[in-house]
Write a protein that holds these residues in place. Structure first.
Motif, mmCIF file in Angstrom:
data_model
loop_
_atom_site.group_PDB
_atom_site.id
_atom_site.type_symbol
_atom_site.label_atom_id
_atom_site.label_comp_id
_atom_site.label_asym_id
_atom_site.label_seq_id
_atom_site.Cartn_x
_atom_site.Cartn_y
_atom_site.Cartn_z
ATOM 1 N N PRO A 51 0.794 -1.235 0.000
ATOM 2 C CA PRO A 51 0.000 0.000 0.000
ATOM 3 C C PRO A 51 0.832 1.294 0.000
ATOM 4 O O PRO A 51 0.559 2.190 -0.795
ATOM 5 C CB PRO A 51 -0.844 -0.113 1.275
ATOM 6 C CG PRO A 51 -0.944 -1.587 1.521
ATOM 7 C CD PRO A 51 0.344 -2.180 1.041
ATOM 8 N N GLU A 52 1.856 1.378 0.846
ATOM 9 C CA GLU A 52 2.624 2.623 0.907
ATOM 10 C C GLU A 52 3.453 2.843 -0.363
ATOM 11 O O GLU A 52 3.600 3.960 -0.841
ATOM 12 C CB GLU A 52 3.519 2.689 2.153
ATOM 13 C CG GLU A 52 4.593 1.626 2.232
ATOM 14 C CD GLU A 52 4.143 0.294 2.814
ATOM 15 O OE1 GLU A 52 5.011 -0.587 2.978
ATOM 16 O OE2 GLU A 52 2.951 0.114 3.107
ATOM 17 N N THR A 53 3.948 1.766 -0.941
ATOM 18 C CA THR A 53 4.699 1.876 -2.197
ATOM 19 C C THR A 53 3.757 2.242 -3.336
ATOM 20 O O THR A 53 4.062 3.119 -4.148
ATOM 21 C CB THR A 53 5.441 0.563 -2.513
ATOM 22 O OG1 THR A 53 6.270 0.215 -1.404
ATOM 23 C CG2 THR A 53 6.292 0.694 -3.757
ATOM 24 N N ALA A 54 2.605 1.594 -3.395
ATOM 25 C CA ALA A 54 1.618 1.875 -4.444
ATOM 26 C C ALA A 54 1.198 3.344 -4.407
ATOM 27 O O ALA A 54 1.085 3.996 -5.455
ATOM 28 C CB ALA A 54 0.408 0.959 -4.296
ATOM 29 N N GLN A 55 0.974 3.873 -3.204
ATOM 30 C CA GLN A 55 0.570 5.272 -3.081
ATOM 31 C C GLN A 55 1.694 6.209 -3.543
ATOM 32 O O GLN A 55 1.445 7.179 -4.259
ATOM 33 C CB GLN A 55 0.180 5.610 -1.639
ATOM 34 C CG GLN A 55 -0.230 7.057 -1.483
ATOM 35 C CD GLN A 55 -0.587 7.420 -0.063
ATOM 36 O OE1 GLN A 55 -0.476 6.625 0.859
ATOM 37 N NE2 GLN A 55 -1.025 8.651 0.128
#
Length: 182
Positions: A51-55
């Protein structure tokens, strides 16, 4: 009388990314102030489904056409045997991560490019691998960078500094191994 001007070769920014897109955009803002924007940015990151990388990747893909349209953005996911790496902790994962950083830096150098290598994002192992690749491959035209910024700016996640905030690229000294060889 003609003045001879030494033209600098094109440059590429290779940057490690964790979960904060601002590391890339703030570094580019600093390079712009130095009148040294790269022609392309290679962002090295772990599994894009985290999630944090995707964002962070989404924010970069949105920001580049608006603010950095002249710079080509390339997203390089860390992989081992074709599968995305979620982390860089096991020996095989570390080898794959080092190989990617080394190979990308080497390809830039073989193409005659100057390299800006930003090692502020992602796992600390990526920082160490970036430093090792720089020692092995850099020449006097290349730069290894750490990014420092105003605490409020870092906490906000803003992609660009506000009027009361500061951001700096801190050069990390590199002594290329070729210079140490007898």
């Amino acid at each position: 009388m003609y003045l001879s001007m030494r033209l600098r070769p094109p440059s590429t920014l290779i940057a490690t990314l964790g979960g904060k897109a601002q590391i890339i955009t703030l570094a580019l803002d600093c390079l712009a102030r130095q009148n040294d924007l790269p022609g392309r940015v290679l962002v090295v990151h772990a599994n894009a489904n985290r999630p944090e990388t995707a964002q962070a990747l989404r924010r970069l893909r949105e920001e580049f056409p608006q603010r950095f349209s002249a710079i080509a953005l390339h997203l390089l996911e860390l992989r081992q045997n074709g599968f995305p790496l979620g982390d860089v902790t096991a020996p095989e994962e570390m080898e794959a991560a080092f190989d990617l950083l080394y190979d990308q830096t080497r390809a830039c150098k073989l193409a005659g490019e100057r390299v800006h290598l930003l090692i502020s994002g992602g796992r600390r192992t990526l920082t160490v691998f970036g430093m090792a690749a720089a020692q092995m491959l850099f020449d006097d035209e290349d730069r290894l960078w750490h990014l420092a910024s105003h605490p409020a700016l870092e906490a906000s996640g803003a992609l660009h500094a506000g009027p009361e905030e500061w951001v700096r690229l801190i050069p990390i000294p590199v002594i290329p191994w070729g210079r140490l060889s007898p």
